[in-house]
Structures are given as structure tokens and as C-alpha cells.
Design a protein around this motif. Structure first.
Motif, PDB file in Angstrom:
ATOM      1  N   ALA A  60       0.831  -1.211   0.000  1.00  0.00           N
ATOM      2  CA  ALA A  60       0.000   0.000   0.000  1.00  0.00           C
ATOM      3  C   ALA A  60       0.862   1.256   0.000  1.00  0.00           C
ATOM      4  O   ALA A  60       0.560   2.238  -0.700  1.00  0.00           O
ATOM      5  N   LEU A  61       1.952   1.235   0.764  1.00  0.00           N
ATOM      6  CA  LEU A  61       2.859   2.392   0.817  1.00  0.00           C
ATOM      7  C   LEU A  61       3.532   2.613  -0.530  1.00  0.00           C
ATOM      8  O   LEU A  61       3.732   3.769  -0.960  1.00  0.00           O
ATOM      9  N   THR A  62       3.878   1.539  -1.213  1.00  0.00           N
ATOM     10  CA  THR A  62       4.498   1.655  -2.539  1.00  0.00           C
ATOM     11  C   THR A  62       3.550   2.358  -3.506  1.00  0.00           C
ATOM     12  O   THR A  62       3.957   3.267  -4.246  1.00  0.00           O
ATOM     13  N   GLY A  63       2.289   1.937  -3.510  1.00  0.00           N
ATOM     14  CA  GLY A  63       1.318   2.604  -4.370  1.00  0.00           C
ATOM     15  C   GLY A  63       1.053   4.035  -3.951  1.00  0.00           C
ATOM     16  O   GLY A  63       0.908   4.927  -4.800  1.00  0.00           O
ATOM     17  N   TYR A  64       1.038   4.289  -2.642  1.00  0.00           N
ATOM     18  CA  TYR A  64       0.763   5.630  -2.125  1.00  0.00           C
ATOM     19  C   TYR A  64       1.852   6.636  -2.509  1.00  0.00           C
ATOM     20  O   TYR A  64       1.580   7.817  -2.738  1.00  0.00           O
ATOM     21  N   LEU A  65       3.100   6.163  -2.595  1.00  0.00           N
ATOM     22  CA  LEU A  65       4.224   7.056  -2.907  1.00  0.00           C
ATOM     23  C   LEU A  65       4.370   7.340  -4.401  1.00  0.00           C
ATOM     24  O   LEU A  65       5.125   8.234  -4.777  1.00  0.00           O
ATOM     25  N   LYS A  66       3.673   6.579  -5.238  1.00  0.00           N
ATOM     26  CA  LYS A  66       3.795   6.779  -6.687  1.00  0.00           C
ATOM     27  C   LYS A  66       3.290   8.175  -7.066  1.00  0.00           C
ATOM     28  O   LYS A  66       2.289   8.662  -6.542  1.00  0.00           O
ATOM     29  N   SER A  67       3.992   8.803  -7.996  1.00  0.00           N
ATOM     30  CA  SER A  67       3.669  10.179  -8.380  1.00  0.00           C
ATOM     31  C   SER A  67       2.424  10.270  -9.250  1.00  0.00           C
ATOM     32  O   SER A  67       1.699  11.260  -9.206  1.00  0.00           O
ATOM     33  N   ASN A  68       2.167   9.258 -10.059  1.00  0.00           N
ATOM     34  CA  ASN A  68       1.064   9.322 -11.021  1.00  0.00           C
ATOM     35  C   ASN A  68      -0.200   8.632 -10.527  1.00  0.00           C
ATOM     36  O   ASN A  68      -1.008   8.140 -11.313  1.00  0.00           O
ATOM     37  N   LEU A  69      -0.408   8.585  -9.214  1.00  0.00           N
ATOM     38  CA  LEU A  69      -1.560   7.898  -8.649  1.00  0.00           C
ATOM     39  C   LEU A  69      -2.765   8.835  -8.629  1.00  0.00           C
ATOM     40  O   LEU A  69      -2.657  10.007  -8.256  1.00  0.00           O
ATOM     41  N   ASN A  70      -3.930   8.309  -9.027  1.00  0.00           N
ATOM     42  CA  ASN A  70      -5.132   9.142  -9.002  1.00  0.00           C
ATOM     43  C   ASN A  70      -5.700   9.244  -7.587  1.00  0.00           C
ATOM     44  O   ASN A  70      -5.247   8.549  -6.671  1.00  0.00           O
ATOM     45  N   THR A  71      -6.716  10.068  -7.403  1.00  0.00           N
ATOM     46  CA  THR A  71      -7.266  10.359  -6.071  1.00  0.00           C
ATOM     47  C   THR A  71      -7.866   9.114  -5.426  1.00  0.00           C
ATOM     48  O   THR A  71      -7.633   8.835  -4.235  1.00  0.00           O
TER      49      THR A  71
END
Length: 625
Positions: A126-137
């Protein structure tokens, strides 16, 4: 829990347990971290499984299911980082092949970390996905909620979880210090830590270890330091100076806050860990039996050659080192550019060949270096690092961006670098997967076909004798490891347990200043009267002497239990200059077997086999010549 008339009654009996350790009421839920068992008991009854499956198989099924979640979380993390499911498949393959090094004890199911680490793996995904720059809301919200739930659950399942989260917090702090990620996201994670710590403190019977943990001190220090830098503009000379001051301020505040918390918050938990580390790194010397015994354990030594050989044979270690070097150098390149004030693109493309600019990658590089440092000092912690190695190595070889970064450095011009990077990101993992299948798949199938069986007839005979012959109210004394087995297999009360987070139980096993309070003294050179006083002080009725300890032939010099006891008692020379002293008594475990006075006056042998000798402790002493 299943035998109790209600859930509340079962919890009460566990938290006010006076049927396990003699002369002591313990909170078994807190001291043994039995929260997983509480949840399993609720699930067993709520799902109606009591009519379908036996409790033991339900319990084992949950643990195995959690291991499936563990591997799935590693699969997802590697996929998120690389962008391809091939990385996830390779992660799973390496994890299964190196399973010996991904667990602390391969053939033990109810380990606390077997319940906890799957949640930590979910938190990392979850943290890996949360830190991604191109993640939507919506994706960001989902990752945040999953991270919050898994962080708290992880903290509840394992008493050492906050130490692992402390390393994660350090990684995020370094990520934020170099402006490699928006500070807002990192500080949201800090808030999750604080919420989990205080909620865990309340629900873990006001567990003071969480309040004095380095994690809480670090997070509070980071929050305070942030308030001092709100109005500093990025890129200015003042900002660079403030970064240095901020780093120093956080370190100083963390140590200061931790010292203050320990002064005002009563705590006893995990103090043995700090003492052990002091002796381990040569900062202190001790004759303490427990500390020296821990230092002699193979799992607490530096990694052996076999460990690195196993990782190399599966091709995991070479690819991990390659991936780590490329990511680390790229990360340092990005950091120096930021320090020099050069502007960097917010959106990184494949053609840029700059994998070190992605915040989630940098976090993982820093975190794996910290975990690897622990594993290099203590081999027993390899189970925290090896899954990370599997995930990071698989991500690297399957990531076109990593190959593109390498080609940028090599200034490759003969072949189009982007095309070659895409080809290698598919070809290399395919070749690795085929070679692993050819070499290791037959071995795995052979192992699955083997039906292994527990075989220890002497221990089985001992447990059978206790259940058939010993009175229900009897109390047994012996080594903590054996006492734990007796309590588990028979239910009889014992004098000690193999727990290192309870001061009273540690003193029962071995106490430097009060040698008469040592249960382990049955293997030392002490009189029958001394041993009798020790055992009767804890209302023990039976004493069990283990032949394996009494006649132990250790490979490591000075690491046998009887040698460590002689050192603690001052019966041998430890270092040059120490005074040589002798005991006028023979070793108790040998002398009591001969059955002559005065030993026969205090102890009566009632059972023995090749491995164990059981003595009844006489309530009325009859002196014989």
C-alpha cells in the motif's frame, strides 16, 4: 478460548492466568502476544467451523492462508514497481525456492511473525502505491486506508513490530530530507504511526513499550521539526542549510524525547534487547548467564557462508546486488542534482533512464539497505530481509526503466536503447524462470511427496508419564524450554517459561546478583541444599534433569549451559587476571543421579529414560548416611 463459556470469560482467564507459572499471575495475552489466537477463536465459532473442522486444522489453515497473503503482497509490490506481472511471478518463485531463509524456524507454524509479517507486506504494498507520483485520487485513498489498517494490525500482532516500523520511518525521513517526495504524503504516514501506537497502547493493556519506543520519539521529533521549516523556500542557500540543521535537530530531538519518555513512563519490556546489543557490539562486558547464552545462539551470530551460498545458487543474490547498485547510483545522481539546484522533471519517462527519481524506488532502496544491515549483523533476522531481496531483484530485472538507466550510463548507440531495454526486461526474467524451473521444480515436488513425522520417543514417554502419574496440582521445574513444552503438551503448572520480556521469569532462570534464584543452577556446581531451597521457594514438586544439557558437548568453546553457569558463579577463569575459584561441590545434575546422601535426602527419583530424569522434591527431609 474454545472451552470458555463466553469470549469475555476466556479473555479474563487468559489475562489473569495463575495456572501456568507457580506463584505468579500473568497476563498471557499481553506477555505471549496471543491476540491472533483471540481473533482465531472468534472466527472459528462465528463461521460455524466447529461443526466442520477440528480447531487445530482451522488454526493451521489461517496461518497458511496468511502466508498466501504474504506472497501475494510481495507479488503486487513488485508488479507496482516494475509495471509487469512477470516481476511478481519471479518474486514468488524466488520466495518459494529460498523459503528456508524467509522464516525464522522453517517447521514451526505458530510463530508470532507468521501472523504479523503478512500484514507488514500488505502495508509495504500500500505504501508503494501511495508514494507513486502518477496515482489518481481514488487509488491514493484506497492505498491510504489499506496502509492504515495493515499498520495497526501489524502492530497488534507482534510485540517487536514497532522496531520494524521504526526502520521504515527512518527510510521515509531520508526520502523526505532529500525532497524526493512531497512532504505531505510522508507526514500522513507519520500520522498513521501515531494513531496506531496510541490505539495499540490502549488495546494492549496500556503497553508501555509502545510509549517508550524509538518509533514514537522519532515521529514526534519529525513533526516538531516540520513546524520550523514551513516558510523556507526550496532551492535557496538557506534551504540547504536548514536541511542540515533539520537532520541534526531530528536526531537530537529523537534521542532526547526517548530519554524523557523512559524517565516518566514506567517500563520493563524489551530492556534485555538493549543489554544484548551492548554486549554484542563490545560496548559492555558481562558474566550474566542469559546474555552470554543469547550471544552463543547460532541465530544471533553473523551470517554463515551457507546463507550466501544458498542465495547465490538460486541466482537471487547476484541479481539483487546488480539491481541495488544501479538503483542506488541513480538515486545518488538525482540527489546531487537536487542539491545543486537543478530542476528535475516531475513525470519520468522510459527514455529519461532515471529510475532513481521515483520516490517509491528510493524508499525501497533505503529500506532494504537498513534491513540488510541488520541481517549482516544477526543471521536470525534474515527472514525480514530475504523476502525484500526477492521482491527488489525481481522488480529490477523485469523493469525496462532499470535497463534504460544502465544503457544511458553506458552511452549505448549501436542498438536503440529503449527497444533493447524492453526486450531484456522480458527475456532476462524468462531465462531466469526457465532455469529455476529446471533446477528446483523437481526438488520441490520431491519434498512435497515426503511425509515427515515427529520422532522423539523419550519426550513422548516423559509427557505420557506426567499426564498419567503426576498429580494434577503438581509443579514442575527444569529448563525454560522444556517447561514450555510440558505446559503445552500436558497443561501442568511449571516454574518458568522461555520468555525474555518478563523480568521475574528472567530472574527465575538466572539472576546475577542472587544466584539462589536460578532454576538453571541444577546444572551448576552447587550443593543439594542450595538447589532444594531454590526449587521449594517456587513451590516445585518435581525436578526434571535433561541429559542433553548435563552432558552437553558444545562445538563453540564456553557456550555450553554448564560452562556459562560456571562463569556466572565464578567457578572458572573468564579472562586473564580473574581470580580462580573452585566449588567444593560437584555438578548437581551428575551428583543427583548417583543416589547417595545428601542428594537422596532431598530428592527421590521417580522416573527416567535415556534423555530425562524426574525427581520428586521431598516435602519431609529424611537424612540418611
Amino acid at each position: 478460548m474454545l472451552k470458555a463459556p463466553s469470549f469475555e470469560r476466556g479473555v479474563y482467564e487468559l489475562t489473569h492466568n495463575n495456572k501456568t507459572v507457580s506463584l505468579k499471575t500473568i497476563n498471557a495475552v499481553q506477555q505471549m502476544s496471543l491476540y491472533p489466537e483471540l481473533i482465531a477463536s472468534v472466527l472459528y465459532q462465528a463461521t460455524g467451523s466447529n461443526e466442520i473442522i477440528e480447531p487445530v486444522y482451522f488454526y493451521i489453515g489461517i496461518v497458511f492462508g496468511l502466508q498466501g497473503i504474504y506472497v501475494t503482497a510481495l507479488f503486487v509490490t513488485s508488479w507496482l514497481m516494475s509495471g509487469t506481472w512477470l516481476a511478481g511471478m519471479l518474486t514468488v518463485a524466488w520466495f518459494i525456492i529460498n523459503r528456508v531463509d524467509t522464516t525464522r524456524i522453517e517447521y514451526s507454524i505458530p510463530l508470532r511473525e507468521n501472523w504479523a509479517l503478512p500484514y507488514f507486506a500488505c502495508q509495504i504494498a500500500a505504501l508503494t502505491g501511495y508514494l507513486k507520483s502518477n496515482l489518481n485520487t481514488y487509488g491514493e485513498r484506497f492505498c491510504y486506508l489499506l496502509m492504515s489498517a495493515s499498520t495497526y494490525t501489524f502492530m497488534m500482532m507482534w510485540e517487536y513490530s514497532h522496531y520494524l516500523l521504526f526502520l521504515q520511518a527512518i527510510s521515509l525521513f531520508l526520502l523526505d530530507s532529500f525532497s524526493l517526495q512531497q512532504s505531505d504524503k510522508v507526514h500522513e504516514v507519520y500520522k498513521i504511526y501515531i494513531f496506531s501506537l496510541f490505539l495499540g497502547y490502549l488495546l494492549q493493556f496500556e503497553n508501555s513499550a509502545l510509549l517508550v519506543s524509538p518509533l514514537l520519539s522519532l515521529v514526534v521529533a519529525l513533526m516538531l521539526a516540520k513546524c520550523l521549516q514551513l516558510n523556507v523556500k526550496k532551492g535557496t542557500f538557506v534551504a540547504k542549510i536548514m536541511k542540515v540543521i533539520n537532520f541534526y535537530l531530528v536526531c537530537t530531538l529523537t534521542v532526547t524525547l526517548n530519554i524523557i519518555m523512559k524517565m516518566f513512563v514506567p517500563h520493563k519490556e524489551n530492556g534485555h534487547m538493549l543489554k544484548f546489543l551492548e554486549v554484542k557490539f563490545g560496548l559492555n562486558m558481562t558474566k550474566n548467564f542469559t546474555m552470554n547464552w543469547l550471544l552463543c545462539q547460532e541465530s544471533l551470530q553473523a551470517p554463515s557462508q551457507d546463507f550466501f551460498l544458498r542465495l547465490t545458487q538460486s541466482s537471487l543474490l547476484p541479481f539483487y546486488i546488480l539491481v541495488l547498485i544501479i538503483c542506488f547510483l541513480s538515486m545518488m545522481q538525482v540527489i546531487f542534482r537536487r542539491i545543486n539546484g537543478k530542476s528535475l522533471k516531475e513525470t519520468i519517462t522510459l527514455e529519461d533512464g532515471r529510475i532513481g527519481g521515483r520516490p517509491e524506488i528510493i524508499y525501497h532502496v533505503i529500506h532494504t539497505i537498513l534491513l540488510g544491515s541488520l541481517a549482516m549483523v544477526i543471521e536470525g533476522l534474515k527472514y525480514l530481509w530475504t523476502p525484500y531481496v526477492c521482491m527488489l531483484a525481481a522488480f529490477g530485472v523485469c523493469s525496462p526503466e532499470l535497463w534504460m538507466t544502465l544503457f544511458k550510463w553506458l552511452r549505448l548507440r549501436t542498438v536503440h536503447p529503449v527497444l533493447l531495454a524492453l526486450i531484456l526486461s522480458m527475456a532476462v526474467p524468462t531465462i531466469i524462470g526457465l532455469s529455476l524451473w529446471k533446477e528446483f521444480f523437481p526438488r520441490l515436488m520431491t519434498e512435497l511427496m515426503e511425509l515427515q513425522e515427529f520422532y522423539d520417543p523419550d519426550t513422548v514417554e516423559l509427557m505420557t508419564w506426567i499426564k498419567r502419574q503426576a498429580p494434577v496440582a503438581a509443579v514442575f521445574a527444569g529448563s525454560p524450554q522444556l517447561m514450555g513444552a510440558i505446559k503445552l503438551c500436558t497443561g501442568w503448572m511449571v516454574t518458568s517459561l522461555p520468555l525474555y520480556n518478563d523480568d521475574d521469569l528472567l530472574k527465575r532462570n538466572e539472576n546475577v546478583r542472587h544466584f539462589r534464584l536460578q532454576i538453571y543452577q541444577i546444572y551448576s556446581k552447587r550443593s543439594a541444599e542450595d538447589i532444594y531451597k531454590i526449587l521449594t521457594s517456587y513451590k516445585a514438586n518435581y525436578l526434571i534433569v535433561e541429559d542433553a544439557i548435563c552432558n552437553e558437548v558444545g562445538t563453540m568453546r564456553g557456550c555450553r549451559v554448564k560452562d556459562l553457569l560456571d562463569i556466572a558463579n565464578g567457578h572458572v577463569v573468564c579472562e586473564e587476571g580473574d581470580k580462580l575459584t573452585y566449588s567444593k561441590y560437584g555438578r548437581f545434575c551428575h551428583e543427583v543421579k548417583i543416589n547417595y546422601s545428601p542428594y537422596v535426602n532431598y530428592f527421590t527419583r521417580v522416573y527416567w529414560n535415556r534423555s530425562y530424569f524426574v525427581y520428586k522434591i521431598n516435602t519431609v527431609i529424611s537424612f540418611q548416611s
